[in-house]
Design an enzyme around this catalytic site. Structure first.
Site, PDB file in Angstrom:
ATOM      1  CD  GLU A 257      14.646   6.458 -35.790  1.00 64.47           C
ATOM      2  OE1 GLU A 257      14.230   5.352 -34.625  1.00 64.47           O
ATOM      3  OE2 GLU A 257      13.413   7.345 -35.158  1.00 64.47           O
TER       4      GLU A 257
ATOM      5  CG  ASP B 211       1.010  13.566 -26.558  1.00 70.30           C
ATOM      6  OD1 ASP B 211       0.146  12.625 -25.857  1.00 70.30           O
ATOM      7  OD2 ASP B 211       1.474  13.159 -27.259  1.00 70.30           O
TER       8      ASP B 211
END
Length: 87
Positions: free
Chosen positions: A6, A31
């Site tokens: 991240e 999804d």
């Protein structure tokens, strides 16, 4: 849970994060499509469907990914898929 990178304040950091698991690639894509199409968070990105770069940039601006290169990477992938489909 998996280890992922991240970007926090522009710097890559390794983190353990929880991700959804799917029975198939098709289920995962369905999804993703549902999330992008139904979430108000991504409304501005949805307005940019005619441009892969603008769409990807809209997702990044809405906070979809922390990688500062996310929009460019996604736009390249979309353009590659479009070229392959046109061939």
């Amino acid at each position: 849970e998996v280890t992922t990178t991240e970007f926090i304040n522009g710097a890559p950091q390794r983190r353990v994060a929880r991700f959804r698991a799917y029975d198939s690639y098709a289920d995962g894509f369905k999804d993703y499509a549902r999330l992008i199409s139904e979430s108000p968070r991504y409304a501005k990105a949805r307005e940019q469907l005619s441009s892969p770069q603008a769409f990807a940039s809209g997702l990044q601006k809405a906070g979809y990914a922390t990688d500062p290169e996310y929009a460019a990477k996604l736009a390249r992938a979309i353009n590659t898929a479009i070229r392959a489909a046109d061939a």
